[in-house]
Write a protein that holds these residues in place. Structure first.
Motif, PDB file in Angstrom:
ATOM      1  N   PRO A 233       1.373  -2.352  -6.397  1.00  0.00           N
ATOM      2  CA  PRO A 233       0.052  -3.140  -5.720  1.00  0.00           C
ATOM      3  C   PRO A 233       0.198  -2.311  -4.614  1.00  0.00           C
ATOM      4  CG  PRO A 233       1.088  -4.733  -6.638  1.00  0.00           C
ATOM      5  CD  PRO A 233       1.622  -3.496  -7.116  1.00  0.00           C
ATOM      6  N   SER A 234       0.988  -1.915  -3.135  1.00  0.00           N
ATOM      7  CA  SER A 234       1.396  -1.035  -2.448  1.00  0.00           C
ATOM      8  C   SER A 234      -0.098  -0.082  -2.406  1.00  0.00           C
ATOM      9  CB  SER A 234       2.465  -0.497  -2.384  1.00  0.00           C
ATOM     10  OG  SER A 234       3.477  -1.403  -3.004  1.00  0.00           O
ATOM     11  N   VAL A 235       0.159   0.964  -3.463  1.00  0.00           N
ATOM     12  CA  VAL A 235      -0.837   2.367  -3.573  1.00  0.00           C
ATOM     13  C   VAL A 235      -1.817   1.515  -3.427  1.00  0.00           C
ATOM     14  CG1 VAL A 235      -0.618   4.244  -4.774  1.00  0.00           C
ATOM     15  CG2 VAL A 235       1.014   3.539  -4.581  1.00  0.00           C
ATOM     16  N   LYS A 236      -2.837   0.922  -4.234  1.00  0.00           N
ATOM     17  CA  LYS A 236      -3.901   0.512  -4.685  1.00  0.00           C
ATOM     18  C   LYS A 236      -4.541  -0.021  -3.352  1.00  0.00           C
ATOM     19  CE  LYS A 236      -4.248   0.323  -9.528  1.00  0.00           C
ATOM     20  NZ  LYS A 236      -5.015  -0.657 -11.309  1.00  0.00           N
ATOM     21  N   ALA A 237      -4.131  -1.148  -2.646  1.00  0.00           N
ATOM     22  CA  ALA A 237      -4.038  -1.678  -1.442  1.00  0.00           C
ATOM     23  C   ALA A 237      -4.254  -0.745  -0.314  1.00  0.00           C
ATOM     24  CB  ALA A 237      -3.143  -2.457  -1.037  1.00  0.00           C
ATOM     25  N   ASN A 238      -3.542   0.269  -0.539  1.00  0.00           N
ATOM     26  CA  ASN A 238      -3.139   1.638   0.624  1.00  0.00           C
ATOM     27  C   ASN A 238      -4.639   2.980   0.542  1.00  0.00           C
ATOM     28  OD1 ASN A 238      -1.350   3.998   2.142  1.00  0.00           O
ATOM     29  ND2 ASN A 238      -2.105   2.254   3.017  1.00  0.00           N
ATOM     30  N   TRP A 239      -5.283   2.471  -0.759  1.00  0.00           N
ATOM     31  CA  TRP A 239      -6.315   3.729  -1.239  1.00  0.00           C
ATOM     32  C   TRP A 239      -7.552   2.701  -0.362  1.00  0.00           C
ATOM     33  CZ3 TRP A 239      -8.262   6.962  -3.692  1.00  0.00           C
ATOM     34  CH2 TRP A 239     -10.419   6.933  -4.064  1.00  0.00           C
ATOM     35  N   TYR A 240      -7.683   1.801  -0.048  1.00  0.00           N
ATOM     36  CA  TYR A 240      -8.281   0.901   0.778  1.00  0.00           C
ATOM     37  C   TYR A 240      -8.263   0.877   2.284  1.00  0.00           C
ATOM     38  CZ  TYR A 240     -10.279  -0.722  -3.876  1.00  0.00           C
ATOM     39  OH  TYR A 240     -10.584  -1.034  -4.678  1.00  0.00           O
ATOM     40  N   ALA A 241      -7.172   0.743   2.897  1.00  0.00           N
ATOM     41  CA  ALA A 241      -6.555  -0.280   3.681  1.00  0.00           C
ATOM     42  C   ALA A 241      -4.967  -0.037   4.523  1.00  0.00           C
ATOM     43  CB  ALA A 241      -6.674  -1.283   4.137  1.00  0.00           C
ATOM     44  N   GLU A 242      -5.325   0.215   5.760  1.00  0.00           N
ATOM     45  CA  GLU A 242      -3.726   0.551   6.390  1.00  0.00           C
ATOM     46  C   GLU A 242      -2.977  -1.035   5.965  1.00  0.00           C
ATOM     47  OE1 GLU A 242      -2.401   3.450   7.277  1.00  0.00           O
ATOM     48  OE2 GLU A 242      -4.009   4.207   6.592  1.00  0.00           O
ATOM     49  N   VAL A 243      -1.801  -1.468   6.055  1.00  0.00           N
ATOM     50  CA  VAL A 243      -1.375  -2.060   5.052  1.00  0.00           C
ATOM     51  C   VAL A 243       0.028  -2.973   5.666  1.00  0.00           C
ATOM     52  CG1 VAL A 243      -0.962  -4.010   3.036  1.00  0.00           C
ATOM     53  CG2 VAL A 243      -1.987  -1.843   3.091  1.00  0.00           C
ATOM     54  N   LYS A 244      -0.107  -3.995   6.584  1.00  0.00           N
ATOM     55  CA  LYS A 244       1.803  -4.444   7.013  1.00  0.00           C
ATOM     56  C   LYS A 244       1.886  -5.405   6.933  1.00  0.00           C
ATOM     57  CE  LYS A 244      -0.069  -5.251  11.768  1.00  0.00           C
ATOM     58  NZ  LYS A 244      -0.518  -4.335  13.634  1.00  0.00           N
TER      59      LYS A 244
END
Length: 281
Positions: free
Chosen positions: A168-179
């Motif tokens: 989930p961390s990597v795939k979400a980061n494909w699209y966006a900056e996540v925090k």
């Protein structure tokens, strides 16, 4: 706004009991709803899509601020009732609301203008696949704020090297900056869940990741790396590459140690591995 008494009264009239099967926990605290809208930075020109609106407490708060709100609801009873709730509580904004009665995982288009923001209290049991599906399907979604189980929030926002860093961390980061964007207690829900909740903010990348590999190609590497996360990448990627030797060659060409593990890699490094396999084939 819907307070605790409003929520329970509405549920009683509809004969609704939140179900574990659909991960339903309704927010009954108006201050929490306002906080979500504020943290999401919802603006007067935003077209917001909300997944799993339930009885409509967040929906109403979003409608007070955004230009338009489209809610996606799978539950037959809740979907049927929501337009009436909006019309009764915010009659002046009812024409700014649209309902899509569907499974969010199957939604490929939405009525009206393209969405600019996703704000949702996501059902815990499908939070990650729904989030990734919406980001993939609607590239105009620029800002996202979702409320999810605290453990899921930690995974989504994790950085390389963290014990909870994974798919989930990597795939979400494909699209966006996540925090991580805050914690939510259990007492703001009905029924109160057995776990804490967290807010996750995702701001879409201004430019797509600089790679010649496709998203599916990169995600295939990610899935393979974490399917056997305790193994070195040379071993974990053997099936994906065709052999351990081919995996090692792709890793070395990408500048990554074959002895490394997936939890240490950035999304850019996963993309580099996918590129090298393409170059070798």
């Amino acid at each position: 706004m819907l307070g605790p008494a409003d929520i329970r009264e509405l549920a009683a009239v509809l004969g609704v009991r939140p179900t574990k099967q659909r991960g339903q926990n309704f927010v009954i605290d108006a201050n929490t709803v306002r906080r979500i809208v504020r943290t999401a930075d919802v603006r007067p020109d935003d077209v917001v899509v909300e997944v799993g609106p339930g009885l409509g407490s967040l929906t109403l708060a979003l409608l007070e601020v955004a230009d338009r709100v489209t809610a996606v609801e799978i539950d037959d009873v809740l979907a049927a009732a929501l337009p009436s709730t909006v019309a009764a509580r915010l009659p002046g904004r009812a024409d700014r609301f649209a309902l899509v009665h569907s499974d969010a995982m199957r939604v490929t288009e939405l009525p009206g203008p393209a969405p600019t923001a996703l704000v949702a209290n996501l059902p815990y049991n499908v939070a990650v696949p729904v989030l990734l599906h919406m980001l993939a399907t609607f590239p105009t979604i620029d800002r996202t704020l979702v409320m999810v189980q605290a453990e899921v929030a930690d995974r989504l926002a994790a950085r390389p090297g963290s014990k909870v860093y994974g798919v989930p961390s990597v795939k979400a980061n494909w699209y966006a900056e996540v925090k991580r964007a805050g914690a939510i207690g259990r007492n703001v829900f009905w029924p109160a869940p057995n776990v804490d909740s967290g807010l996750v903010s995702l701001v879409r990348r201004t430019a797509p990741l600089a790679t010649s590999a496709t998203r599916d190609e990169v995600f295939a590497v990610v899935d393979a790396a974490f399917a056997q996360r305790r193994k070195t990448l040379r071993a974990a990627l053997a099936g994906w590459a065709g052999s351990a030797a081919a995996a090692e060659a792709a890793l070395v060409a990408a500048g990554i140690s074959p002895q490394a593990r997936g939890e240490s890699l950035t999304v850019e490094e996963f993309a580099a591995i996918a590129e090298q396999k393409n170059a070798a084939s």
